[in-house]
Motif scaffolding. Structure first.
Motif: not given
Length: 251
Positions: A201-230
Motif C-alpha cells: 500500500l505504501r508503494k502505491m502511486d500517490k494520486q490524492v493530495k492530503p488536502a483532498e483526503l478530508t473531503d473524501v472522508r466526508a463524502r464517503i459517509k454517504a456510502v456507509d450510511a446505506r450499509r449495516g455493520t458486522v
C-alpha cells in the motif's frame, strides 16, 4: 500571605507527585507492551533470546571497532559506542522478528488483514469490514494517498471478487473522481501476502493530495450510511500490533 504561600507550595508538590506517578505508569505501560511483544514473538520464534543476544554482541563489536580507531581518547568513546551500537542492533532485530512473528501467527485467520492495516501510520484511515457476506468474506477499506483501496480477504477467490466489484461500484457512485483500487490479501496468483500488505500500500502511486483526503472522508459517509455493520470474526489474532509499532522502531 504565609498561608497562601504554603498552600501554593503544597499544590506544586502535589502536581509534581502526580506528574511523577503518571510518568511511572507510562513507563510501566511501555515495559508491559515490550514484554507482551517478546512473549508473543517467542511462541513463533523460540530462539529469539539467542538471536537478540547475538545481535547485541555483533552490534557492540562493530561499535567498539568504529570508535576505537577514532583519533583521541579512543577507549573513552569505544565502550559507550559499543553499548549504543549493541542496543540499536538489538532493537532493530527485535522489531523485525516481532513483526514477522506477528504476521505468521495472523496469516490465515479471519480479520488478519484488518489487524495488519493498523500498522499504517498517519495519513491513512482504515475502515475494517465495510463489505461482507454470509461466508465471512470481507472487504476492508483504506483511504490514503493512493485514493480508496479496497482490501479483500476470503476463502473463495470468485466469491470475493463478486463482493469487491459490488463495493467498488458503491464507492464509484459517490466518488467518481477518486481512484478506487482493489487488493486481495492472500497467497494466490495476483494476490498480496499478508506480510507484504502494508508495504504494498505504501508503494502505491500517490494520486490524492492530503488536502483532498478530508473531503473524501466526508463524502464517503454517504456510502456507509446505506450499509449495516458486522463485527470482525474473533480468533487468535495478535492484538498488540499498535503497541509493537510504537515501541519497535526497527522498521
Amino acid at each position: 500571605m504565609s498561608s497562601t504561600t504554603g498552600q501554593s507550595r503544597a499544590e506544586k508538590r502535589a502536581a509534581k507527585k502526580a506528574a511523577k506517578a503518571d510518568g511511572g505508569e507510562q513507563k510501566q505501560g511501555r515495559l508491559a507492551q515490550i514484554r507482551d511483544t517478546y512473549t508473543m514473538t517467542k511462541r513463533a520464534d523460540p530462539k529469539i533470546g539467542l538471536i537478540l543476544a547475538a545481535s547485541f554482541v555483533v552490534g557492540a563489536l562493530i561499535g567498539f571497532g568504529i570508535f576505537f580507531f577514532i583519533p583521541g581518547p579512543s577507549l573513552l568513546f569505544a565502550i559507550p559506542g559499543a553499548l549504543l551500537f549493541g542496543l540499536l542492533a538489538t532493537i532493530i532485530v527485535f522489531g523485525r522478528r516481532a513483526q514477522a512473528s506477528a504476521y505468521s501467527q495472523m496469516e490465515g485467520q479471519k480479520g488478519a488483514a484488518a489487524a495488519a492495516l493498523t500498522m499504517l501510520k498517519r495519513g491513512w484511515k482504515t475502515d475494517p469490514a465495510v463489505g461482507f457476506n454470509k461466508q465471512q468474506d470481507v472487504v476492508h477499506r483504506v483511504i490514503g494517498p493512493p485514493g480508496i483501496v479496497l482490501i479483500g480477504e476470503g476463502d473463495s477467490a470468485s466469491r470475493l471478487r463478486t463482493l469487491m466489484v459490488s463495493e467498488r461500484k458503491k464507492h464509484e457512485r459517490v466518488l467518481s473522481d477518486i481512484p478506487v483500487h482493489e487488493v486481495v490479501c492472500g497467497r494466490g496468483e495476483g494476490e498480496v501476502p499478508l506480510p507484504k500488505l502494508v508495504k504494498h500500500l505504501r508503494k502505491m502511486d500517490k494520486q490524492v493530495k492530503p488536502a483532498e483526503l478530508t473531503d473524501v472522508r466526508a463524502r464517503i459517509k454517504a456510502v456507509d450510511a446505506r450499509r449495516g455493520t458486522v463485527p470482525l470474526p474473533k480468533g487468535p489474532v495478535p492484538s498488540n500490533m499498535k503497541g509493537m509499532r510504537q515501541n519497535m522502531r526497527g522498521r
